[in-house]
Design an enzyme around this catalytic site. Sequence first.
Site, PDB file in Angstrom:
ATOM      1  N   HIS A 120     -31.313 -21.039  24.364  1.00 17.85           N
ATOM      2  CA  HIS A 120     -29.977 -21.555  24.685  1.00 17.85           C
ATOM      3  C   HIS A 120     -29.419 -22.246  23.442  1.00 17.85           C
ATOM      4  O   HIS A 120     -28.286 -21.986  23.021  1.00 17.85           O
ATOM      5  CB  HIS A 120     -30.095 -22.513  25.865  1.00 17.85           C
ATOM      6  CG  HIS A 120     -28.829 -23.209  26.241  1.00 17.85           C
ATOM      7  ND1 HIS A 120     -27.749 -22.554  26.781  1.00 17.85           N
ATOM      8  CD2 HIS A 120     -28.471 -24.520  26.159  1.00 17.85           C
ATOM      9  CE1 HIS A 120     -26.773 -23.438  27.010  1.00 17.85           C
ATOM     10  NE2 HIS A 120     -27.194 -24.626  26.646  1.00 17.85           N
ATOM     11  N   ASP A 147     -31.095 -26.717  30.045  1.00 21.63           N
ATOM     12  CA  ASP A 147     -30.360 -25.466  30.214  1.00 21.63           C
ATOM     13  C   ASP A 147     -31.214 -24.253  29.828  1.00 21.63           C
ATOM     14  O   ASP A 147     -30.682 -23.211  29.440  1.00 21.63           O
ATOM     15  CB  ASP A 147     -29.083 -25.476  29.351  1.00 21.63           C
ATOM     16  CG  ASP A 147     -28.021 -26.411  29.899  1.00 21.63           C
ATOM     17  OD1 ASP A 147     -28.245 -27.041  30.950  1.00 21.63           O
ATOM     18  OD2 ASP A 147     -26.958 -26.524  29.248  1.00 21.63           O
ATOM     19  N   HIS A 150     -26.055 -30.372  23.353  1.00 26.98           N
ATOM     20  CA  HIS A 150     -24.719 -30.164  23.951  1.00 26.98           C
ATOM     21  C   HIS A 150     -24.193 -31.457  24.584  1.00 26.98           C
ATOM     22  O   HIS A 150     -24.948 -32.223  25.174  1.00 26.98           O
ATOM     23  CB  HIS A 150     -24.765 -29.033  24.988  1.00 26.98           C
ATOM     24  CG  HIS A 150     -24.880 -27.669  24.364  1.00 26.98           C
ATOM     25  ND1 HIS A 150     -25.366 -26.573  25.037  1.00 26.98           N
ATOM     26  CD2 HIS A 150     -24.551 -27.234  23.112  1.00 26.98           C
ATOM     27  CE1 HIS A 150     -25.340 -25.515  24.224  1.00 26.98           C
ATOM     28  NE2 HIS A 150     -24.855 -25.894  23.053  1.00 26.98           N
ATOM     29  N   HIS A 172     -31.345 -31.090  24.774  1.00 31.24           N
ATOM     30  CA  HIS A 172     -30.645 -30.403  23.678  1.00 31.24           C
ATOM     31  C   HIS A 172     -29.318 -31.088  23.402  1.00 31.24           C
ATOM     32  O   HIS A 172     -28.897 -31.964  24.153  1.00 31.24           O
ATOM     33  CB  HIS A 172     -30.485 -28.905  23.957  1.00 31.24           C
ATOM     34  CG  HIS A 172     -29.570 -28.562  25.090  1.00 31.24           C
ATOM     35  ND1 HIS A 172     -29.836 -28.890  26.400  1.00 31.24           N
ATOM     36  CD2 HIS A 172     -28.378 -27.901  25.107  1.00 31.24           C
ATOM     37  CE1 HIS A 172     -28.857 -28.440  27.174  1.00 31.24           C
ATOM     38  NE2 HIS A 172     -27.958 -27.845  26.411  1.00 31.24           N
ATOM     39  N   ASP A 190     -22.574 -32.156  27.190  1.00 26.93           N
ATOM     40  CA  ASP A 190     -22.764 -32.418  28.624  1.00 26.93           C
ATOM     41  C   ASP A 190     -24.199 -32.871  28.934  1.00 26.93           C
ATOM     42  O   ASP A 190     -24.565 -33.044  30.094  1.00 26.93           O
ATOM     43  CB  ASP A 190     -22.374 -31.193  29.471  1.00 26.93           C
ATOM     44  CG  ASP A 190     -23.216 -29.968  29.175  1.00 26.93           C
ATOM     45  OD1 ASP A 190     -23.419 -29.656  27.984  1.00 26.93           O
ATOM     46  OD2 ASP A 190     -23.700 -29.321  30.130  1.00 26.93           O
ATOM     47  N   HIS A 191     -24.989 -33.072  27.869  1.00 28.65           N
ATOM     48  CA  HIS A 191     -26.351 -33.600  28.025  1.00 28.65           C
ATOM     49  C   HIS A 191     -26.560 -34.884  27.218  1.00 28.65           C
ATOM     50  O   HIS A 191     -27.549 -35.579  27.396  1.00 28.65           O
ATOM     51  CB  HIS A 191     -27.387 -32.549  27.587  1.00 28.65           C
ATOM     52  CG  HIS A 191     -27.283 -31.296  28.401  1.00 28.65           C
ATOM     53  ND1 HIS A 191     -28.191 -30.951  29.364  1.00 28.65           N
ATOM     54  CD2 HIS A 191     -26.320 -30.332  28.421  1.00 28.65           C
ATOM     55  CE1 HIS A 191     -27.806 -29.817  29.950  1.00 28.65           C
ATOM     56  NE2 HIS A 191     -26.671 -29.430  29.398  1.00 28.65           N
ATOM     57  N   HIS A 225     -28.025 -28.023  35.695  1.00 28.44           N
ATOM     58  CA  HIS A 225     -26.748 -27.579  36.277  1.00 28.44           C
ATOM     59  C   HIS A 225     -26.938 -26.994  37.672  1.00 28.44           C
ATOM     60  O   HIS A 225     -27.975 -26.401  37.974  1.00 28.44           O
ATOM     61  CB  HIS A 225     -26.078 -26.501  35.406  1.00 28.44           C
ATOM     62  CG  HIS A 225     -25.550 -27.017  34.111  1.00 28.44           C
ATOM     63  ND1 HIS A 225     -24.308 -27.596  33.995  1.00 28.44           N
ATOM     64  CD2 HIS A 225     -26.097 -27.040  32.875  1.00 28.44           C
ATOM     65  CE1 HIS A 225     -24.111 -27.958  32.724  1.00 28.44           C
ATOM     66  NE2 HIS A 225     -25.186 -27.629  32.025  1.00 28.44           N
TER      67      HIS A 225
HETATM   68 FE    FE Z   1     -25.386 -27.838  29.874  1.00 33.55          FE
HETATM   69 ZN    ZN Z   2     -26.309 -26.572  27.123  1.00 30.09          ZN
END
Ligand code: FE
Ligand code: ZN
Length: 256
Positions: A113, A132, A57, A55, A59-60, A170
């Site tokens: 999410h 996530d 975001h 996805h 942090d990905h 995570h």
């Molecule tokens: Fe994340």
């Molecule tokens: Zn995420």
Amino acid sequence: MLTIIQLHALTDNYIYLLHDGESGQTAVVDPAIAPPVLAALSKYGWQLSHILITHHHSDHTGGIAALKAKTGCTVVAAASDLHRIPNVDLDVVEHDVVAIGQHKAQVIATPGHTSGHIVYYFADDGLLFCGDTLFVMGCGRLFEGTAGQLWASLQKLKCLPPETRIYCSHEYSQSNGRFALTLEPDNRALQEKMRQVNQCRANGQATVPSTLAEELATNPFLREDNQAVQQSCAGIGKPAAEVFAAIRHLKDQFSG
Ligand code: FE
Ligand code: ZN
């Protein structure tokens, strides 16, 4: 066999490198940042062939541009997220298959999410890279989807073989487990899982991967049909998706 290397990044993110020795192909799942991925590639002498994104975001996806520039690899992401994920070469939808050498990953759409979230399921290898959507003893927050959507997404994952290994993005297991215990203090499997998780964390070890069987026994978001869980969220007799929404709501309030 796929060799899997688990890299830690940012505060609590995991990045996964998947290497197929036969073809030499190597994929990275959700590269939050590029440097640890590049370091691992050079350490093992591997060439990056694919980036698999669950996805949009940051942090990905934060490492995509640098990895693409360095390696020229193929970037795979959801067709519905093309407008917000950079450098995508191959856009996929549910049921599409992505191959790393002979190892085939099925794409499963798991909105909730985010609206475009997808997961990669390697059926023959028994591996699920779920970003996530599903965590150890938890699930992703609802940023874009509804509780009903995320519930339906998790129903798809519940049907996979119980021995499937769950690689989420995570390290949230300790706080997820503390919340799970508030709903099901008497769940023996959950108590035992928490004991293991606490021990791993005390030793600085990852608690990921888990297995689907463990999640089915401990994860409240897969246990909305359990009576103790229903009782704890005032969900007795309610439709499963509503119970799920109530659990998600309680988790959002939980600080522990
Ligand atoms: Fe994340
Ligand atoms: Zn995420």
